[in-house]
Design a protein around this motif. Structure first.
Motif, PDB file in Angstrom:
ATOM      1  N   ASN A 368     -71.520 -92.826  21.083  1.00  0.00           N
ATOM      2  CA  ASN A 368     -72.640 -92.726  20.085  1.00  0.00           C
ATOM      3  C   ASN A 368     -73.720 -91.733  20.447  1.00  0.00           C
ATOM      4  O   ASN A 368     -74.644 -91.385  19.975  1.00  0.00           O
ATOM      5  N   ARG A 369     -73.539 -91.273  21.913  1.00  0.00           N
ATOM      6  CA  ARG A 369     -74.382 -90.311  22.652  1.00  0.00           C
ATOM      7  C   ARG A 369     -74.903 -89.271  21.802  1.00  0.00           C
ATOM      8  O   ARG A 369     -74.062 -88.507  21.133  1.00  0.00           O
ATOM      9  N   PHE A 370     -75.983 -88.676  21.788  1.00  0.00           N
ATOM     10  CA  PHE A 370     -76.444 -87.511  20.975  1.00  0.00           C
ATOM     11  C   PHE A 370     -75.941 -86.175  22.057  1.00  0.00           C
ATOM     12  O   PHE A 370     -75.943 -86.175  23.242  1.00  0.00           O
ATOM     13  N   ILE A 371     -75.375 -85.430  20.990  1.00  0.00           N
ATOM     14  CA  ILE A 371     -74.892 -84.276  21.551  1.00  0.00           C
ATOM     15  C   ILE A 371     -75.649 -83.210  21.218  1.00  0.00           C
ATOM     16  O   ILE A 371     -76.097 -82.571  20.416  1.00  0.00           O
ATOM     17  N   PHE A 372     -76.401 -82.471  22.360  1.00  0.00           N
ATOM     18  CA  PHE A 372     -77.036 -81.287  22.558  1.00  0.00           C
ATOM     19  C   PHE A 372     -76.335 -80.127  22.382  1.00  0.00           C
ATOM     20  O   PHE A 372     -75.115 -79.922  22.934  1.00  0.00           O
ATOM     21  N   ASP A 373     -77.158 -79.122  21.626  1.00  0.00           N
ATOM     22  CA  ASP A 373     -76.316 -77.829  21.742  1.00  0.00           C
ATOM     23  C   ASP A 373     -76.417 -77.280  23.092  1.00  0.00           C
ATOM     24  O   ASP A 373     -77.282 -77.452  24.235  1.00  0.00           O
ATOM     25  N   GLY A 374     -75.128 -76.904  23.407  1.00  0.00           N
ATOM     26  CA  GLY A 374     -74.882 -76.533  24.987  1.00  0.00           C
ATOM     27  C   GLY A 374     -73.980 -77.439  25.815  1.00  0.00           C
ATOM     28  O   GLY A 374     -73.609 -77.014  26.590  1.00  0.00           O
ATOM     29  N   ASP A 375     -73.913 -78.771  25.220  1.00  0.00           N
ATOM     30  CA  ASP A 375     -73.280 -79.571  25.793  1.00  0.00           C
ATOM     31  C   ASP A 375     -71.692 -79.489  25.572  1.00  0.00           C
ATOM     32  O   ASP A 375     -71.528 -78.956  24.304  1.00  0.00           O
ATOM     33  N   ALA A 376     -70.924 -80.047  26.233  1.00  0.00           N
ATOM     34  CA  ALA A 376     -69.275 -80.133  25.807  1.00  0.00           C
ATOM     35  C   ALA A 376     -69.156 -81.044  24.658  1.00  0.00           C
ATOM     36  O   ALA A 376     -69.707 -82.179  24.750  1.00  0.00           O
ATOM     37  N   GLN A 377     -68.873 -80.433  23.605  1.00  0.00           N
ATOM     38  CA  GLN A 377     -68.605 -81.328  22.533  1.00  0.00           C
ATOM     39  C   GLN A 377     -67.432 -81.272  21.755  1.00  0.00           C
ATOM     40  O   GLN A 377     -67.133 -80.569  20.866  1.00  0.00           O
ATOM     41  N   GLY A 378     -66.190 -81.599  22.462  1.00  0.00           N
ATOM     42  CA  GLY A 378     -64.878 -81.441  21.943  1.00  0.00           C
ATOM     43  C   GLY A 378     -64.397 -80.109  21.748  1.00  0.00           C
ATOM     44  O   GLY A 378     -63.435 -79.709  21.122  1.00  0.00           O
ATOM     45  N   GLY A 379     -64.696 -79.235  22.929  1.00  0.00           N
ATOM     46  CA  GLY A 379     -64.074 -77.782  22.964  1.00  0.00           C
ATOM     47  C   GLY A 379     -64.527 -77.131  21.944  1.00  0.00           C
ATOM     48  O   GLY A 379     -63.586 -76.145  21.580  1.00  0.00           O
ATOM     49  N   GLY A 380     -65.792 -77.178  21.202  1.00  0.00           N
ATOM     50  CA  GLY A 380     -66.120 -76.286  20.368  1.00  0.00           C
ATOM     51  C   GLY A 380     -65.604 -76.702  18.835  1.00  0.00           C
ATOM     52  O   GLY A 380     -65.532 -75.735  18.161  1.00  0.00           O
ATOM     53  N   ILE A 381     -64.688 -77.685  18.786  1.00  0.00           N
ATOM     54  CA  ILE A 381     -64.285 -78.125  17.565  1.00  0.00           C
ATOM     55  C   ILE A 381     -65.434 -78.538  16.414  1.00  0.00           C
ATOM     56  O   ILE A 381     -66.601 -79.129  16.856  1.00  0.00           O
TER      57      ILE A 381
END
Length: 589
Positions: A368-381
């Motif tokens: 559930n963690r918040f994904i910030f822009d610039g964080d890894a988030q599934g390889g850019g998917i």
């Protein structure tokens, strides 16, 4: 004079849904004589909770709330507001339980008397149009003996090092530095004039690490501005400072002792109004780091473990930020790696109760963690491409996927699965939904993971590993159950022409479970994200996510070419039969 009072719509909603007597604290932020109450926390006297260290710095306790059958007397209010030390006029909120709806009244404590005050309800969208979050990241060396008291002493010394003016803050990839100088005003280097935080955020698109992000809701959009900063420590003294050099004195105490030496990864948030001057943030950023260290201190002290009476160790820690929409503000949580799931669930349950959040869905698992822009988030998917579609006009009841998912399709991760991997990709989309909703902490399975699972459970022979054989909805069901412990309902349709007959069941699924649906028929597999079903006419539209797309993560192309879009019954092959896998959402926390 008491401030103007505004209260988050989210706080009002949670208090109005309470059906039992309780009491707690009100958390807020003040700017130019306007107090904004942004959070509520219910006291649990059986637990020693230091939840304030999980809020973004800038948010403090500004009052108390009681829920019951009456408004408290002034003497009772004076007693329970005694710990509110950031204001001389603490707020008291009374929530009277009602048969239809709870009644909320507010009072400021002025000159030891309660004075009733009016309040304005404000939406999350309006709140975050006024405020900015600053994400502060740094690393600090930590050395300590291994005992509760020694750990406390070491953290205290570390915090003292931060408040002596020897740290500076920098916006990464820029020459902008914020410095603190003892007995003088803060110094801002790298910028001319006296800019506000909001003005810096407008310029942040030119900074690689200063960024802006959006949280999207179905009916509205919350625009949240973020500014990233890092903290550095001065390595040398200022040359103009006169200091005396003394001969060092070394005291040697020979004894057997154990020490821990780790690098603390600091990742904390600050919330400030956009009109606040950047140069004034120094003390707030230092306090944010100190608050985070207090959070780590409590966890470390409570989790010093003894092994066989003579070996001690401290488990590694990891930190994540969460923004549950039902909560309306960030909560920072630090986890102990390798901690038992039973203990984590107990901690999550307590947090849900304290924040008046539902107990039937996970909100604070790592997924559930918040994904910030610039964080890894599934390889850019891409995440949730359907949210950018124009509304459908079918005149029916619309039921859509709830929450977030990743769009998996052909040829991602440099793998050529064109012509055979569509069901694998649909399965990965379903698995990503359960991960991002927090129902599992397991990462999305690879093709190898999927094939190995089917071999291990005896559904496929050993030569299935590494092959290009298709799978269908039955195999998707097996893998979800074996790897994620998720059960599914299977719907069968004898022909594409009969897909409309499943409209009521799909509406029920999306309204009550909200997970994406995998559908396989003939040689194709797709993902269904929602339906628009007209019960009177029988007309139905399907929101389809097509895994057969082979291009890059270009949202414009995906939407314009219909790889994610609304389709009618004619989309389905009338000569093929279809099986749908409807993953069922477990009740958990």
């Amino acid at each position: 004079m008491p401030p103007k009072l505004t209260v988050s719509q989210n706080v009002i909603n949670r208090l109005k849904n309470v059906h039992e007597k309780l009491a707690g604290n009100l958390y807020g932020v003040i700017h130019k004589n306007t107090l904004l109450i942004i959070g509520v926390n219910i006291n649990d006297h059986q637990q020693d909770s230091d939840i304030i260290n999980g809020f973004p710095t800038g948010i403090d306790i500004y009052g108390v709330v009681s829920v019951g059958n009456r408004t408290l007397e002034e003497d009772e209010v004076k007693r329970i507001t005694g710990d509110v030390d950031v204001t001389d006029t603490p707020l008291y909120m009374s929530c009277i339980l009602g048969p239809a709806q709870n009644v909320i009244e507010t009072f400021f404590t002025i000159n030891n008397q309660l004075e009733k005050t009016s309040y304005e309800i404000i939406s999350e969208k309006d709140i975050y149009s006024q405020f900015v979050h600053i994400r502060l990241i740094t690393e600090l060396p930590f050395v300590s003996g291994i005992s509760p008291q020694l750990i406390k002493d070491s953290f205290s010394n570390l915090r003292k090092q931060l408040i002596n003016g020897q740290v500076v803050f920098n916006i990464p990839k820029t020459n902008i530095f914020l410095m603190g100088v003892e007995c003088e005003e803060n110094v801002l280097l790298g910028l001319t004039g006296d800019p506000t935080v909001g003005e810096i955020c407008k310029k942040s698109t030119a900074f690689e690490e200063g960024y802006t992000s959006n949280l999207k809701k179905k009916k509205d959009v919350i625009e949240m501005d973020f500014l990233r900063m890092v903290m550095m420590k001065k390595a040398t003294r200022d040359s103009e400072v006169d200091f005396k050099i003394h001969t060092p004195v070394v005291h040697i105490d020979k004894c057997i002792s154990e020490m821990v030496k780790v690098t603390l990864k600091v990742d904390t948030l600050v919330i400030v109004h956009k009109h606040k001057k950047l140069v004034t943030l120094y003390s707030l950023l230092v306090e944010s780091c100190c608050r985070f260290l207090r959070l780590l201190e409590g966890i470390m002290v409570n989790n010093v473990k003894l092994c066989n009476g003579d070996n001690s160790y401290i488990s590694p820690l990891e930190t994540f930020h969460f923004f549950p929409e039902l909560c309306g503000h960030f909560i920072t949580r630090t986890f102990i790696k390798n901690e038992s799931e039973e203990l984590r669930e107990k901690t999550r349950r307590l947090l849900h109760k304290q924040l008046l959040l539902p107990l039937n869905q996970p909100l604070f698992r790592t997924g559930n963690r918040f994904i910030f822009d610039g964080d890894a988030q599934g390889g850019g998917i891409l995440i949730n491409p359907h949210e950018n579609l124009n509304p459908i006009k079918n005149g029916g009841e619309i039921a859509l996927v709830k929450g977030k998912y990743r769009y998996y399709h052909y040829c991602q991760n440099n793998m050529d699965d064109n012509g055979w991997g569509c069901a694998y990709r649909s399965l990965q989309t379903l698995a990503s939904w359960f991960l991002l909703q927090g129902y599992t902490d397991r990462e999305v399975p690879s093709f190898q993971d999927i094939q190995k699972c089917l071999v291990d459970i005896g559904d496929k022979p050993s030569n299935f590993l590494g092959s290009k054989q298709w799978i269908g909805s039955t195999e998707v069901n097996f893998v979800l159950n074996s790897l994620l412990n998720i059960t599914s309902k299977i719907l069968y349709v004898s022909s594409g022409e009969d897909m409309a007959s499943k409209g009521p069941e799909l509406v029920y699924h999306f309204k009550n479970h909200g997970s994406p649906v995998m559908i396989g028929g003939g040689v194709f597999a797709h993902t269904i994200l929602g339906v628009d079903y007209n019960n009177l006419s029988g007309e139905i539209k399907f929101l389809i996510l097509d895994p057969h797309y082979t291009g890059s993560e270009d949202l414009d192309i995906i939407l314009k070419k219909g790889w994610c879009g609304w389709k009618g019954v004619k989309f389905w092959d009338k000569t093929a039969y279809y099986n749908m896998c409807l993953p069922q959402v477990p009740t958990c926390i």
